[in-house]
Design a protein around this motif. Structure first.
Motif, PDB file in Angstrom:
ATOM      1  N   LEU A 180       1.201   7.661   4.607  1.00  0.00           N
ATOM      2  CA  LEU A 180       1.149   6.455   3.772  1.00  0.00           C
ATOM      3  C   LEU A 180       1.491   5.235   4.612  1.00  0.00           C
ATOM      4  O   LEU A 180       0.932   4.151   4.419  1.00  0.00           O
ATOM      5  N   ALA A 230      -1.486   4.609   6.665  1.00  0.00           N
ATOM      6  CA  ALA A 230      -2.549   4.025   5.843  1.00  0.00           C
ATOM      7  C   ALA A 230      -2.287   2.543   5.616  1.00  0.00           C
ATOM      8  O   ALA A 230      -3.203   1.721   5.674  1.00  0.00           O
ATOM      9  N   SER A 231      -1.025   2.205   5.382  1.00  0.00           N
ATOM     10  CA  SER A 231      -0.687   0.810   5.143  1.00  0.00           C
ATOM     11  C   SER A 231      -0.995  -0.043   6.373  1.00  0.00           C
ATOM     12  O   SER A 231      -1.613  -1.107   6.258  1.00  0.00           O
ATOM     13  N   ALA A 232      -0.596   0.445   7.545  1.00  0.00           N
ATOM     14  CA  ALA A 232      -0.880  -0.292   8.782  1.00  0.00           C
ATOM     15  C   ALA A 232      -2.392  -0.369   9.002  1.00  0.00           C
ATOM     16  O   ALA A 232      -2.934  -1.408   9.385  1.00  0.00           O
ATOM     17  N   LEU A 273      -4.666  -0.526   6.860  1.00  0.00           N
ATOM     18  CA  LEU A 273      -5.285  -1.489   5.952  1.00  0.00           C
ATOM     19  C   LEU A 273      -4.878  -2.923   6.285  1.00  0.00           C
ATOM     20  O   LEU A 273      -5.208  -3.844   5.559  1.00  0.00           O
ATOM     21  N   ALA A 286      -1.591  -4.060   7.017  1.00  0.00           N
ATOM     22  CA  ALA A 286      -0.253  -4.526   6.671  1.00  0.00           C
ATOM     23  C   ALA A 286       0.639  -4.569   7.906  1.00  0.00           C
ATOM     24  O   ALA A 286       0.642  -3.642   8.706  1.00  0.00           O
ATOM     25  N   SER A 287       1.419  -5.641   8.033  1.00  0.00           N
ATOM     26  CA  SER A 287       2.407  -5.716   9.097  1.00  0.00           C
ATOM     27  C   SER A 287       3.548  -4.762   8.729  1.00  0.00           C
ATOM     28  O   SER A 287       3.671  -4.360   7.574  1.00  0.00           O
ATOM     29  N   PRO A 288       4.379  -4.389   9.710  1.00  0.00           N
ATOM     30  CA  PRO A 288       5.507  -3.505   9.387  1.00  0.00           C
ATOM     31  C   PRO A 288       6.349  -4.036   8.229  1.00  0.00           C
ATOM     32  O   PRO A 288       6.837  -3.268   7.403  1.00  0.00           O
ATOM     33  N   ASP A 344       5.314  -5.929   5.659  1.00  0.00           N
ATOM     34  CA  ASP A 344       4.582  -5.671   4.414  1.00  0.00           C
ATOM     35  C   ASP A 344       4.675  -4.200   4.027  1.00  0.00           C
ATOM     36  O   ASP A 344       4.843  -3.865   2.852  1.00  0.00           O
ATOM     37  N   THR A 345       4.526  -3.333   5.027  1.00  0.00           N
ATOM     38  CA  THR A 345       4.595  -1.900   4.758  1.00  0.00           C
ATOM     39  C   THR A 345       5.956  -1.544   4.168  1.00  0.00           C
ATOM     40  O   THR A 345       6.043  -0.776   3.209  1.00  0.00           O
ATOM     41  N   HIS A 374       6.024  -3.093   0.486  1.00  0.00           N
ATOM     42  CA  HIS A 374       5.102  -2.605  -0.539  1.00  0.00           C
ATOM     43  C   HIS A 374       5.006  -1.091  -0.612  1.00  0.00           C
ATOM     44  O   HIS A 374       4.522  -0.555  -1.598  1.00  0.00           O
ATOM     45  N   VAL A 375       5.396  -0.412   0.451  1.00  0.00           N
ATOM     46  CA  VAL A 375       5.227   1.051   0.445  1.00  0.00           C
ATOM     47  C   VAL A 375       6.567   1.765   0.563  1.00  0.00           C
ATOM     48  O   VAL A 375       6.940   2.561  -0.301  1.00  0.00           O
ATOM     49  N   PRO A 420       9.479   0.626  -2.310  1.00  0.00           N
ATOM     50  CA  PRO A 420       9.232   1.128  -3.672  1.00  0.00           C
ATOM     51  C   PRO A 420       9.345   2.646  -3.767  1.00  0.00           C
ATOM     52  O   PRO A 420       9.845   3.173  -4.753  1.00  0.00           O
ATOM     53  N   LEU A 421       8.903   3.347  -2.721  1.00  0.00           N
ATOM     54  CA  LEU A 421       8.941   4.807  -2.791  1.00  0.00           C
ATOM     55  C   LEU A 421      10.350   5.347  -2.562  1.00  0.00           C
ATOM     56  O   LEU A 421      10.689   6.423  -3.037  1.00  0.00           O
ATOM     57  N   ASN A 479      -2.719  -2.466  12.497  1.00  0.00           N
ATOM     58  CA  ASN A 479      -3.002  -3.517  11.519  1.00  0.00           C
ATOM     59  C   ASN A 479      -3.750  -4.697  12.142  1.00  0.00           C
ATOM     60  O   ASN A 479      -4.141  -5.611  11.447  1.00  0.00           O
ATOM     61  N   ASN A 519     -11.019   0.750   9.616  1.00  0.00           N
ATOM     62  CA  ASN A 519     -10.300   1.369   8.506  1.00  0.00           C
ATOM     63  C   ASN A 519     -10.567   2.860   8.464  1.00  0.00           C
ATOM     64  O   ASN A 519     -11.615   3.326   8.885  1.00  0.00           O
ATOM     65  N   PHE A 573      -8.388   8.929   5.106  1.00  0.00           N
ATOM     66  CA  PHE A 573      -7.546  10.001   5.610  1.00  0.00           C
ATOM     67  C   PHE A 573      -7.931  11.344   5.008  1.00  0.00           C
ATOM     68  O   PHE A 573      -8.476  11.415   3.904  1.00  0.00           O
ATOM     69  N   VAL A 619      -2.426  -7.699   1.466  1.00  0.00           N
ATOM     70  CA  VAL A 619      -1.598  -7.998   2.639  1.00  0.00           C
ATOM     71  C   VAL A 619      -2.255  -9.059   3.525  1.00  0.00           C
ATOM     72  O   VAL A 619      -1.599  -9.633   4.384  1.00  0.00           O
TER      73      VAL A 619
END
Lengths: 311, 340
Positions: A212, A215-217, A219, A221-223, A225-226, A229-230, A233-234, B78, B83, B86, B107
């Protein structure tokens, strides 16, 4: 075949068969002892205690009047008693926030980076303080924070003692020495409950799949943001679980503020003093209802935040 | 489709070692813009590591990677216009379908209404509508797959990486998604890099296939090249399993003294074999019914090979039959190819 079946028919095997045929019976057998213990002995005595808060103390004779009255509750709302409640809740909230901030990086390191020996070392270091007596640790802190303690000595050697003196001269958080100030109480609370915050957060972070974060990176996302947002919350259910420990443990503790800190009372001390020295069991009972109510509100709030269904 | 002149991804002697393990070992590669490129190989052959090198999850131990002419090593994931879909989708469990798809745009600071509009478009592109507010846990495997695709495509990446994206789906769904991916590739004209261990998938979907073994590429070519003209025994065996004849055996079957591949479906049995230029008498050892075909094991000149016969051709065990194949069906290879 029939020989075999006959040989098996002892009393124990018929019990096994009965349990096999009635799964609910098995559940009942398993749950009866703990439910009896919790339901009757624990909850029963708790309710007996709560009921006491509707009695009152005769001020002249010091005898408990066993008649329904709300006067004890009115007494609880007196400014001096409200002070105790507010002080305790504030301290619990601050300790919880500070512990969460300190615990997260440690838990994150343990969950994502530590492997093998480092992981063992992590568990050892986090748990080790729990092996020694709580009283020993608190008295140790009293000495560390005392005016003659090591921190004053180190600051003195570094020529920075004026910083400590300046801090202690501040209103509210200062005092004659760290070990006789709110700051001292706060430090010791944070230290003592920190493992209870680290372990649930670490467990929650362990359950966040590494892909995850990838996946965030991926898409974009900077560290940061990751994390926002990820990861956070988890891991939030873990933070809430930890905060339930640190918050409720601070709420009910009566040893630490007695040893380290000023002379102001906390809830636990109030209960202790009312039922012991003062012999005012009804007021002690009313005081002890307060943390239960606060925790009830706290848990409802945590649930509203979605902390329990985030995963 | 043939690759256009622009190179999307280039590997120059790229290696990725994990301690003593050479996951990727000196790979050279050029993927053209708009190409559907498959990386095929058994597990542990380095294909997934190559994909992760493109995505930026791994850094090369040695060598040079370029994505659209830009040096990629040292660039964080990033910061790449790439992209990934997975293997197990990696959908964010705490977000709705719409939030998952809109994540990449969020983001990047795209305003809410606009990113939700784009996310809905991406979802309709993969034909998954009306699921916006569901959580990933409430979706089936095929639906999650589509969300993962939409989440990657919504960012309009220059290269779309797919890591065994169909591995977790059942056969029927897999075939459906294969068509879907080909349709999307045609429609969007993006560069797709697809990792799989399923040779059927690679052959049916890709413009070009790179076959990996032990961290190296053993053959690159069109699906026809790879299938009809394998260069090594490994490729012949791994891609569509073949009868591989040693240099000693090959001449007895009409070939030259080289390692030789003979595809089972080129072997004809019975009267149809009479027209072939290599003919033998064979003994049927065993037949296995497989629906459209019967996998038939035969003994010819003391050597066991197998053929794919139409399922109408049922033989008894031990029956003597005439078999035959065109001399051109025998494909001589460079070597054994197992020692790479």
């Amino acid at each position: 075949m029939s020989d075999l079946a006959l040989r098996r028919r002892g009393p124990l095997s018929s019990l096994i068969d009965a349990v096999y045929r009635h799964p609910r019976l098995f559940l009942a057998l398993l749950l009866a002892p703990p439910l009896l213990w919790l339901g009757v002995i624990y909850l029963g005595s708790l309710f007996a205690l709560l009921a006491q808060s509707f009695f009152s103390l005769d001020d002249f004779s010091g005898v408990i009047v066993r008649e329904f009255t709300l006067s004890t509750w009115t007494q609880l709302m007196a400014p001096a008693n409200l002070d105790v409640i507010i002080r305790t809740v504030l301290m619990s909230a601050l300790v919880t926030i500070a512990d969460a901030i300190m615990a997260f990086p440690i838990a994150y390191y343990a969950a994502r980076y530590a492997r093998g020996l480092m992981k063992a070392a992590f568990y050892l270091l986090v748990m080790m303080p729990l092996w020694s007596s709580y009283l020993v640790k608190v008295y140790a802190w009293k000495l560390i924070l005392a005016r003659e303690g090591i921190d004053t000595w180190v600051l003195d050697k570094l020529g920075l003692k004026f910083l400590l003196d300046w801090y202690l001269s501040l209103p509210v958080i200062g005092g004659p020495s760290l070990s006789a100030s709110y700051t001292g109480t706060f430090i010791v609370f944070c230290y003592v409950w920190l493992p209870y915050m680290i372990l649930p957060i670490q467990a929650a972070l362990e359950r966040v799949p590494g892909n995850l974060i990838e996946a965030s990176a991926d898409l974009g996302a900077s560290p940061r943001d990751t994390f926002r947002h990820v990861i956070l919350p988890l891991a939030f259910p873990g933070v809430v679980a930890g905060s339930i420990f640190t918050f409720s443990l601070t709420l009910g503790d009566y040893i630490i503020p007695q040893i380290v800190g000023g002379s102001q009372y906390y809830l636990g001390q109030a209960v202790y003093a009312q039922q012991g020295t003062a012999g005012n069991i009804p007021l002690a009972a009313a005081f002890s209802v307060v943390p239960i109510l606060i925790m009830g509100v706290y848990l409802t709030f945590a649930r509203k935040l979605g902390a329990f269904d985030a995963l | 489709m043939t690759p256009t002149s622009t190179t999307a991804v280039m590997f120059e002697n790229v290696s990725r070692h994990f301690g003593a393990v050479r996951a990727v070992d000196g790979v050279d590669l050029k993927i053209g813009q708009g190409e559907f490129f498959a990386m095929l190989g058994p597990s542990g052959s380095g294909k997934t590591t190559c994909l992760r090198l493109i995505a930026g999850f791994e850094q090369p131990t040695a060598g040079h990677i370029e994505i659209f002419g830009e040096t990629a090593e040292g660039l964080a994931p990033n910061r790449r216009d790439v992209n990934t879909v997975f293997q197990d989708y990696a959908l964010f469990p705490h977000m709705t379908v719409l939030q998952n798809v809109a994540y990449g745009l969020m983001v990047r600071g795209v305003p809410r209404l606009e990113r939700e509009k784009c996310a809905r478009e991406a979802l309709s592109l993969v034909r998954l509508e009306g699921m916006d507010l569901r959580r990933p846990a409430q979706l089936s495997g095929g639906q999650r797959q589509r969300v993962a695709l939409a989440r990657a495509l919504v960012n309009r990446p220059k290269v779309l990486l797919l890591d065994e994206p169909l591995g977790a789906l059942d056969l029927k769904l897999r075939e459906e998604m294969q068509d879907e991916l080909r349709r999307l590739h045609k429609q969007l004209g993006l560069t797709f890099v697809f990792v799989t261990h399923d040779q059927g998938e690679a052959l049916s979907m890709a413009d070009r296939v790179a076959v990996f073994n032990k961290g190296r590429i053993v053959q690159i070519g069109t699906p026809e090249d790879i299938y009809q003209r394998p260069t090594t025994r490994f490729v012949a065996d791994f891609v569509g399993s073949s009868n591989v004849l040693t240099p000693d055996e090959a001449p007895r079957f009409g070939g030259v003294s080289r390692w030789t591949s003979l595809r089972p479906e080129s072997i004809l049995i019975g009267a149809v074999a009479d027209a072939m230029d290599v003919r033998h008498t064979a003994e049927v050892i065993d037949q296995q019914f497989q629906g459209a075909m019967r996998k038939t094991r035969l003994k010819i000149n003391g050597l066991e090979i197998y053929a794919m016969a139409p399922s109408s051709q049922a033989f008894d065990v031990g029956q003597a039959v005439t078999v035959g194949w065109a001399r051109s069906a025998l494909h001589a290879m460079d070597g054994e190819g197992n020692d790479v």
